[in-house]
Motif scaffolding. Structure first.
Motif, PDB file in Angstrom:
ATOM      1  N   ILE A 274       0.816  -1.223   0.000  1.00  0.00           N
ATOM      2  CA  ILE A 274       0.000   0.000   0.000  1.00  0.00           C
ATOM      3  C   ILE A 274       0.850   1.274   0.000  1.00  0.00           C
ATOM      4  CG2 ILE A 274      -1.918  -1.153   1.173  1.00  0.00           C
ATOM      5  CD1 ILE A 274      -1.072   0.342   3.737  1.00  0.00           C
ATOM      6  N   GLY A 275       2.158   1.117  -0.122  1.00  0.00           N
ATOM      7  CA  GLY A 275       3.038   2.265  -0.248  1.00  0.00           C
ATOM      8  C   GLY A 275       3.305   3.017   1.037  1.00  0.00           C
ATOM      9  N   LEU A 276       3.262   2.313   2.180  1.00  0.00           N
ATOM     10  CA  LEU A 276       3.463   2.991   3.463  1.00  0.00           C
ATOM     11  C   LEU A 276       4.577   2.364   4.305  1.00  0.00           C
ATOM     12  CD1 LEU A 276      -0.163   3.814   4.713  1.00  0.00           C
ATOM     13  CD2 LEU A 276       1.517   5.364   3.733  1.00  0.00           C
ATOM     14  N   LYS A 277       5.431   1.565   3.701  1.00  0.00           N
ATOM     15  CA  LYS A 277       6.466   0.886   4.483  1.00  0.00           C
ATOM     16  C   LYS A 277       7.379   1.875   5.190  1.00  0.00           C
ATOM     17  CE  LYS A 277       9.497  -3.148   4.223  1.00  0.00           C
ATOM     18  NZ  LYS A 277      10.059  -4.199   3.337  1.00  0.00           N
ATOM     19  N   GLU A 278       7.654   2.995   4.527  1.00  0.00           N
ATOM     20  CA  GLU A 278       8.563   3.989   5.121  1.00  0.00           C
ATOM     21  C   GLU A 278       7.877   4.790   6.227  1.00  0.00           C
ATOM     22  OE1 GLU A 278       6.731   6.011   1.480  1.00  0.00           O
ATOM     23  OE2 GLU A 278       7.295   3.999   2.157  1.00  0.00           O
ATOM     24  N   HIS A 279       6.569   4.611   6.386  1.00  0.00           N
ATOM     25  CA  HIS A 279       5.825   5.320   7.430  1.00  0.00           C
ATOM     26  C   HIS A 279       5.460   4.397   8.597  1.00  0.00           C
ATOM     27  CE1 HIS A 279       5.362   8.803   4.783  1.00  0.00           C
ATOM     28  NE2 HIS A 279       4.966   7.976   3.837  1.00  0.00           N
ATOM     29  N   ALA A 280       6.072   3.238   8.668  1.00  0.00           N
ATOM     30  CA  ALA A 280       5.684   2.205   9.640  1.00  0.00           C
ATOM     31  C   ALA A 280       5.716   2.689  11.089  1.00  0.00           C
ATOM     32  CB  ALA A 280       6.572   0.976   9.480  1.00  0.00           C
ATOM     33  N   THR A 281       6.624   3.596  11.421  1.00  0.00           N
ATOM     34  CA  THR A 281       6.766   4.031  12.810  1.00  0.00           C
ATOM     35  C   THR A 281       5.991   5.317  13.118  1.00  0.00           C
ATOM     36  OG1 THR A 281       8.803   5.253  12.297  1.00  0.00           O
ATOM     37  CG2 THR A 281       9.035   2.952  13.009  1.00  0.00           C
ATOM     38  N   LYS A 282       5.278   5.850  12.138  1.00  0.00           N
ATOM     39  CA  LYS A 282       4.506   7.073  12.366  1.00  0.00           C
ATOM     40  C   LYS A 282       3.224   6.764  13.130  1.00  0.00           C
ATOM     41  CE  LYS A 282       6.090   9.948   8.509  1.00  0.00           C
ATOM     42  NZ  LYS A 282       5.671  10.710   7.306  1.00  0.00           N
ATOM     43  N   MET A 283       2.756   7.763  13.872  1.00  0.00           N
ATOM     44  CA  MET A 283       1.493   7.650  14.574  1.00  0.00           C
ATOM     45  C   MET A 283       0.363   8.141  13.658  1.00  0.00           C
ATOM     46  SD  MET A 283       2.638   6.336  17.302  1.00  0.00           S
ATOM     47  CE  MET A 283       1.245   6.378  18.449  1.00  0.00           C
ATOM     48  N   PRO A 284      -0.876   7.714  13.914  1.00  0.00           N
ATOM     49  CA  PRO A 284      -1.992   8.111  13.043  1.00  0.00           C
ATOM     50  C   PRO A 284      -2.127   9.616  12.842  1.00  0.00           C
ATOM     51  CG  PRO A 284      -2.681   6.311  14.451  1.00  0.00           C
ATOM     52  CD  PRO A 284      -1.302   6.699  14.904  1.00  0.00           C
ATOM     53  N   ASN A 285      -1.829  10.411  13.885  1.00  0.00           N
ATOM     54  CA  ASN A 285      -1.991  11.863  13.739  1.00  0.00           C
ATOM     55  C   ASN A 285      -0.913  12.496  12.851  1.00  0.00           C
ATOM     56  OD1 ASN A 285       0.224  11.778  15.422  1.00  0.00           O
ATOM     57  ND2 ASN A 285      -0.709  12.943  17.087  1.00  0.00           N
ATOM     58  N   GLN A 286       0.055  11.711  12.425  1.00  0.00           N
ATOM     59  CA  GLN A 286       1.092  12.194  11.530  1.00  0.00           C
ATOM     60  C   GLN A 286       0.803  11.850  10.074  1.00  0.00           C
ATOM     61  OE1 GLN A 286       4.269  10.096  13.847  1.00  0.00           O
ATOM     62  NE2 GLN A 286       5.278  12.094  13.838  1.00  0.00           N
ATOM     63  N   LEU A 287      -0.339  11.215   9.829  1.00  0.00           N
ATOM     64  CA  LEU A 287      -0.679  10.744   8.486  1.00  0.00           C
ATOM     65  C   LEU A 287      -1.762  11.619   7.856  1.00  0.00           C
ATOM     66  CD1 LEU A 287      -0.990   6.917   9.245  1.00  0.00           C
ATOM     67  CD2 LEU A 287       1.036   8.130   8.403  1.00  0.00           C
ATOM     68  N   SER A 288      -1.795  11.615   6.536  1.00  0.00           N
ATOM     69  CA  SER A 288      -2.882  12.273   5.815  1.00  0.00           C
ATOM     70  C   SER A 288      -4.123  11.384   5.858  1.00  0.00           C
ATOM     71  CB  SER A 288      -2.481  12.511   4.357  1.00  0.00           C
ATOM     72  OG  SER A 288      -2.372  11.258   3.673  1.00  0.00           O
ATOM     73  N   GLY A 289      -5.256  11.933   5.430  1.00  0.00           N
ATOM     74  CA  GLY A 289      -6.485  11.148   5.411  1.00  0.00           C
ATOM     75  C   GLY A 289      -6.374   9.917   4.538  1.00  0.00           C
ATOM     76  N   GLY A 290      -5.772  10.068   3.375  1.00  0.00           N
ATOM     77  CA  GLY A 290      -5.593   8.928   2.479  1.00  0.00           C
ATOM     78  C   GLY A 290      -4.681   7.869   3.063  1.00  0.00           C
ATOM     79  N   GLN A 291      -3.615   8.315   3.730  1.00  0.00           N
ATOM     80  CA  GLN A 291      -2.694   7.359   4.361  1.00  0.00           C
ATOM     81  C   GLN A 291      -3.380   6.597   5.485  1.00  0.00           C
ATOM     82  OE1 GLN A 291       0.409  10.168   5.338  1.00  0.00           O
ATOM     83  NE2 GLN A 291       1.691   9.521   3.618  1.00  0.00           N
ATOM     84  N   ARG A 292      -4.190   7.287   6.278  1.00  0.00           N
ATOM     85  CA  ARG A 292      -4.912   6.607   7.365  1.00  0.00           C
ATOM     86  C   ARG A 292      -5.870   5.552   6.806  1.00  0.00           C
ATOM     87  NH1 ARG A 292      -4.871  11.876   9.620  1.00  0.00           N
ATOM     88  NH2 ARG A 292      -6.975  12.324   8.824  1.00  0.00           N
ATOM     89  N   GLN A 293      -6.516   5.881   5.703  1.00  0.00           N
ATOM     90  CA  GLN A 293      -7.438   4.908   5.115  1.00  0.00           C
ATOM     91  C   GLN A 293      -6.686   3.711   4.552  1.00  0.00           C
ATOM     92  OE1 GLN A 293     -10.347   3.773   5.599  1.00  0.00           O
ATOM     93  NE2 GLN A 293     -11.512   5.518   4.845  1.00  0.00           N
TER      94      GLN A 293
END
Length: 247
Positions: free
Chosen positions: A124-143
């Motif tokens: 889903i193209g989020l491997k580099e964001h694995a350690t981020k918290m939900p509040n650090q993500l965009s709406g599309g990334q959270r979905q």
């Protein structure tokens, strides 16, 4: 694909305070198929999904999964996952742990868990964001994270309740393409609810339209498009004319 449906709903009826919301709704869904159900707000779309998921109880009718009656089966035992419009991620868990949550409950090995979660995050193209918290993500990334969290436990059926409705147009289009790609790769079986005509045609192998509590089914998106009462032809003609006038 076998001739035996994976998911069946037969004559589902539901009322709230004497108001009929669903009236004898029936459909069957085979493995690896996506059924788009189109309907306006208040048409009963969400009520139907919640009944299939076990979050609401029908007044009458029968639900079966792999020919097994599900009416009395609690939501956590149905192997059906409901995805809301809002991602509803665990705010105290990072991306990796949100996706891993269901696997940890199943107590699989650490090696398997890491492999499965990392594979999906890469998908889903989020491997580099694995350690981020939900509040650090965009709406599309959270979905995307919510989608991966559902996929990782390999449910028999996914129920998607206008999952991209809160996203901007560009992000929504990206999520639609991601869903199509992942649905094909993982051979998903899903019911996709939307009020958007174009999205219904794009996402479904089959189309249904719910109106006044009744569900009408079409064998293919083309059959749906050919029914002039749906407005699909009128919308296509409008945009065709709009484009010609500006050339």
């Amino acid at each position: 694909m076998t001739n035996i449906p994976l998911l069946e709903a037969q004559n589902i009826t539901k009322s709230f305070s004497g108001e009929l919301v669903l009236r004898d709704v029936s459909f069957s869904l085979h493995q690896h198929q996506v059924l788009s159900i189109l309907g306006r707000s208040g048409s009963g779309k969400t009520t139907l999904l919640k009944i299939l998921a076990g979050l609401l109880r029908e007044d009458s009718g029968e639900i079966s999964l792999s020919r097994k009656r599900m009416n009395e089966t609690p939501p956590n035992k149905r192997n059906i996952v409901y995805l809301y419009q809002d991602a509803l991620l665990f705010p105290h868990l990072n991306v990796f742990e949100n996706v891993a949550f269901g696997l940890r409950l199943r107590k699989i090995s650490v090696e398997q868990l890491k492999a499965q979660v990392n594979h999906l995050l890469d998908e889903i193209g989020l491997k580099e964001h694995a350690t981020k918290m939900p509040n650090q993500l965009s709406g599309g990334q959270r979905q995307r994270v919510s989608f991966a969290r559902a996929l990782v436990i390999n449910p028999k059926v996914l129920l998607l309740d206008e999952p991209f409705g809160a996203l901007d147009a560009d992000t929504r289009a990206q999520m639609q393409q991601l869903f199509k790609k992942v649905a094909a790769r993982y051979q998903l079986t899903a019911v996709f609810i939307t009020h958007d005509l174009k999205e219904a045609l794009t996402m479904g192998d089959h189309i249904g339209k719910i109106e006044n509590g009744a569900l009408r089914l079409y064998h293919s998106p083309q059959d749906f498009f050919n029914d002039h009462t749906n407005g699909a032809q009128a919308e296509a003609e409008f945009w065709d004319q709009f484009t010609k006038e500006r050339q």
